[in-house]
Enzyme design. Sequence first.
Site, mmCIF file in Angstrom:
data_model
loop_
_atom_site.group_PDB
_atom_site.id
_atom_site.type_symbol
_atom_site.label_atom_id
_atom_site.label_comp_id
_atom_site.label_asym_id
_atom_site.label_seq_id
_atom_site.Cartn_x
_atom_site.Cartn_y
_atom_site.Cartn_z
ATOM 1 N N ASP A 258 0.856 -1.198 0.000
ATOM 2 C CA ASP A 258 0.000 0.000 0.000
ATOM 3 C C ASP A 258 0.892 1.248 0.000
ATOM 4 O OD1 ASP A 258 -2.423 1.373 0.181
ATOM 5 O OD2 ASP A 258 -2.439 1.329 2.385
ATOM 6 N N ASP B 45 2.981 5.049 -5.459
ATOM 7 C CA ASP B 45 2.198 6.265 -5.237
ATOM 8 C C ASP B 45 3.020 7.504 -5.594
ATOM 9 O OD1 ASP B 45 0.618 8.319 -4.479
ATOM 10 O OD2 ASP B 45 0.298 7.646 -2.412
ATOM 11 N N ILE C 66 -9.693 -0.165 2.923
ATOM 12 C CA ILE C 66 -10.265 0.087 4.252
ATOM 13 C C ILE C 66 -9.216 -0.232 5.324
ATOM 14 C CG2 ILE C 66 -12.017 -0.685 5.901
ATOM 15 C CD1 ILE C 66 -13.741 -1.330 3.300
ATOM 16 N N SER D 77 -8.988 2.437 8.449
ATOM 17 C CA SER D 77 -9.459 3.114 9.670
ATOM 18 C C SER D 77 -10.581 2.350 10.370
ATOM 19 C CB SER D 77 -9.947 4.531 9.339
ATOM 20 O OG SER D 77 -8.888 5.295 8.832
#
Length: 312
Positions: free
Chosen positions: A83, A105, A258, A260
């Site tokens: 991620d 990213d 997802i 949090s």
Amino acid sequence: MSLVGTKEMFEKAYNGGYAVGAFNVNNMEIVQGITEAAAELHSPVILQASAGARKYANSIYLVKLVEAAVALHPEVPIALHLDHGADFEVCKDCIDSGFTSVMIDGSSKPYEENVELSAKVAEYAHAHNVVVEAELGTLAGVEDDVSVAAENAQYTDPAQVVDFVKKTGVDSLAIAIGTSHGAYKFKPGTQPHIRLDILEEIVKELPGFPIVLHGSSSVPQEYVKIINANGGGLQDAIGIPEDQLREAAKSAVCKINIDSDLRLGMTAGIRQHFTEHPEHFDPRQYIGDGRKYVKDIVHHKIINVLGSENKI
Ligand code: G3H
Ligand code: 13P
Ligand code: ZN
């Protein structure tokens, strides 16, 4: 089954009008909660590790924990994804150490730099049978003091997506349409919404191409209440409405990130446990309750947000 990539997962999700959940993992109990829910509901799942997770747990532990989940649930397609990879080196390290998917990213860089970096990662990844997600547009919270023009500038520009995908060769694209990271996504009193109209424009430009949504926690208020009723202090935590994510999942969005919400579940379980059993000091008891809520939340997401149950 061994760890899988996301190519086939996304093809099935695109054609089936659902999305695969990409849940962040940081320790054993989180891996267990997520994969037990996915196995019970016969859903594919993506387990993803951030730089922070790799630093906290050590990447080798995370890979081995995920491999253990694969061994325990051989019928479940499980992908291991990096991620928010910040540079080529971290992506290479994950590709070389067993990840089946990486995100590069470059979204905070100028367009041409983002293109160059994403293309370099895609070339290396594809040579090693690993898929790549890149990001165009920058995620941010919707802040009152941000002018509309600046706010709009953060959304993904549909006019750029074809050029970006062609030049980079990436396999999926994360877009910015009003989601944001963390538990405080919207100001209290405002109407939480994401720009499904921009998603629609992007889909017109890139028909059949898998789209990714980051920052997609819904911040379930029942867990916020448990946290606050047991000594927590989360004020005005607001997430993305579930029905809007469900709409996106029916369209080209194949991966929904997802993190949090799992943090809220783990924290709610542990806080509640200590209120109810102040005499306990065995970590298996209180972390076990956190794991239970993580599993409940993933269960709920698969059925109510992703639509990925019985898709194995
Ligand atoms: O996108 C961010 C994820 O929630 C990971 O957060 O960097 O604190 O592990 P982290
Ligand atoms: P949330 O903070 O909304 O859970 O987003 C997580 C995420 O996008 C991880 O990449
Ligand atoms: Zn993210």
